[in-house]
Design a protein around this motif. Structure first.
Motif, PDB file in Angstrom:
ATOM      1  N   ARG A 196     -18.812  74.671 -60.939  1.00 20.36           N
ATOM      2  CA  ARG A 196     -17.854  73.624 -61.277  1.00 20.36           C
ATOM      3  C   ARG A 196     -18.515  72.423 -61.954  1.00 20.36           C
ATOM      4  O   ARG A 196     -17.994  71.301 -61.920  1.00 20.36           O
ATOM      5  CB  ARG A 196     -17.057  73.178 -60.047  1.00 20.36           C
ATOM      6  N   LEU A 197     -19.647  72.662 -62.578  1.00 20.28           N
ATOM      7  CA  LEU A 197     -20.307  71.642 -63.397  1.00 20.28           C
ATOM      8  C   LEU A 197     -19.856  71.855 -64.842  1.00 20.28           C
ATOM      9  O   LEU A 197     -20.616  72.293 -65.707  1.00 20.28           O
ATOM     10  CB  LEU A 197     -21.827  71.750 -63.250  1.00 20.28           C
ATOM     11  N   ARG A 222     -25.503  82.979 -69.771  1.00 20.40           N
ATOM     12  CA  ARG A 222     -25.768  83.191 -68.338  1.00 20.40           C
ATOM     13  C   ARG A 222     -25.954  81.848 -67.634  1.00 20.40           C
ATOM     14  O   ARG A 222     -25.456  81.634 -66.531  1.00 20.40           O
ATOM     15  CB  ARG A 222     -27.018  84.057 -68.155  1.00 20.40           C
ATOM     16  N   ILE A 223     -26.661  80.938 -68.294  1.00 17.68           N
ATOM     17  CA  ILE A 223     -26.874  79.606 -67.711  1.00 17.68           C
ATOM     18  C   ILE A 223     -25.547  78.833 -67.660  1.00 17.68           C
ATOM     19  O   ILE A 223     -25.193  78.235 -66.641  1.00 17.68           O
ATOM     20  CB  ILE A 223     -27.922  78.828 -68.537  1.00 17.68           C
ATOM     21  N   ALA A 224     -24.819  78.868 -68.786  1.00 21.53           N
ATOM     22  CA  ALA A 224     -23.551  78.134 -68.846  1.00 21.53           C
ATOM     23  C   ALA A 224     -22.562  78.670 -67.818  1.00 21.53           C
ATOM     24  O   ALA A 224     -21.832  77.900 -67.181  1.00 21.53           O
ATOM     25  CB  ALA A 224     -22.963  78.229 -70.255  1.00 21.53           C
ATOM     26  N   HIS A 225     -22.532  79.979 -67.644  1.00 18.85           N
ATOM     27  CA  HIS A 225     -21.595  80.577 -66.686  1.00 18.85           C
ATOM     28  C   HIS A 225     -21.963  80.195 -65.259  1.00 18.85           C
ATOM     29  O   HIS A 225     -21.072  79.940 -64.436  1.00 18.85           O
ATOM     30  CB  HIS A 225     -21.586  82.098 -66.845  1.00 18.85           C
ATOM     31  N   HIS A 258     -17.267  81.212 -74.339  1.00 20.22           N
ATOM     32  CA  HIS A 258     -16.814  80.220 -73.358  1.00 20.22           C
ATOM     33  C   HIS A 258     -17.568  80.428 -72.040  1.00 20.22           C
ATOM     34  O   HIS A 258     -17.785  81.567 -71.609  1.00 20.22           O
ATOM     35  CB  HIS A 258     -15.311  80.364 -73.120  1.00 20.22           C
ATOM     36  N   PRO A 259     -17.979  79.338 -71.388  1.00 20.88           N
ATOM     37  CA  PRO A 259     -18.730  79.480 -70.132  1.00 20.88           C
ATOM     38  C   PRO A 259     -17.995  80.266 -69.057  1.00 20.88           C
ATOM     39  O   PRO A 259     -18.632  80.828 -68.154  1.00 20.88           O
ATOM     40  CB  PRO A 259     -18.935  78.022 -69.693  1.00 20.88           C
ATOM     41  N   GLY A 260     -16.668  80.326 -69.122  1.00 15.83           N
ATOM     42  CA  GLY A 260     -15.925  81.048 -68.096  1.00 15.83           C
ATOM     43  C   GLY A 260     -15.872  82.545 -68.298  1.00 15.83           C
ATOM     44  O   GLY A 260     -15.485  83.289 -67.385  1.00 15.83           O
TER      45      GLY A 260
END
Length: 237
Positions: A47-48, A38-41, A68-70
């Motif tokens: 766009r970080l 959730r944080i990575a997404h 994957h963060p996406g």
């Protein structure tokens, strides 16, 4: 937020008989991986990308689960045990259950242009251990992907897929899909499509043997009726 977390933990407890309390579930690697995703997404959407990847790598190091963060993930995803890979363009609905060693993998577009490369899992899908779902396919709501199945085509709603390549069993999904099925695999050989096809062939063979016996009996009966006539013909001659 607290009520949402409690509802999430309760949804997992309903699918897993092992935990004795909600506190125990908080230690599950799947819970940690989804929380860090959730944080990575959020970072990925902002766009970080480097920070998003950094959180992703930390999560993978701690949990052995690579999301994957996406990837887009709905509510109440339960990744049981871990060792799972979820690709960038994967989409997961609500109340999905994924067991260990599952891959939601991507395929390269034939034209070389990036886009949707990974699967979409609709609500209430169950993916058994070791299953591989590859490419931009859709696994529709309430479908079950059995352990070690390889899915490369869309899965109908409520279907039960087994085998390599995965194929639907011949059972009535509207009846069968009412209950939660651990590992997405019916524990009976009656649900194996290969076994079902063998049984259908056996039925057809039994029918053909019965018809052949009837034809042979009719032939023998006709021969017995003709025997006295032929004997009478010879005597009169």
């Amino acid at each position: 937020m607290f009520n949402g977390l409690v509802a999430y933990l309760d949804s997992i407890k309903a699918r897993d008989p092992a935990p004795r309390s909600r506190w125990e579930i908080l230690l599950y690697p799947g819970i940690v991986a989804v929380g860090m995703h959730r944080i990575a997404h959020w970072l990925f959407e902002a766009r970080l990308f480097f920070l998003a990847r950094f959180v992703n790598h930390l999560s993978r190091w701690f949990t052995a689960i690579d999301i994957h963060p996406g990837a887009r993930i709905g509510r109440h995803l339960f990744i049981d045990h871990g060792f799972t890979v979820i690709g960038e363009t994967a989409e997961i609905g609500d109340n999905v259950t994924i067991y260990q060693c599952v891959t939601l993998g991507g395929t390269d577009p034939a034209n070389g242009i990036g886009g949707k490369r990974h699967p979409t899992l609709a609500d209430d899908v169950i993916v058994g251990s070791g299953a591989q779902i590859l490419g931009p396919v859709t696994v529709n709501a309430r479908a079950r992907v059995g352990a070690n199945a390889v899915v490369t085509k869309d899965v109908p709603e409520g279907a039960v897929m087994v085998g390599i390549p995965a194929r639907s069993t011949l059972l009535d999904a509207s009846e069968y899909a009412r209950e939660f099925v651990p590992y997405g695999t019916p524990c009976s050989e009656n649900f194996d499509p290969a076994t079902q096809r063998v049984e259908l062939l056996q039925c057809q063979l039994d029918l053909l043997q019965k018809q052949l016996r009837e034809l042979l009996d009719e032939r023998d009966a006709a021969a017995e009726d003709d025997a006295p006539r032929r004997k009478g013909s010879r005597n009169s001659a």
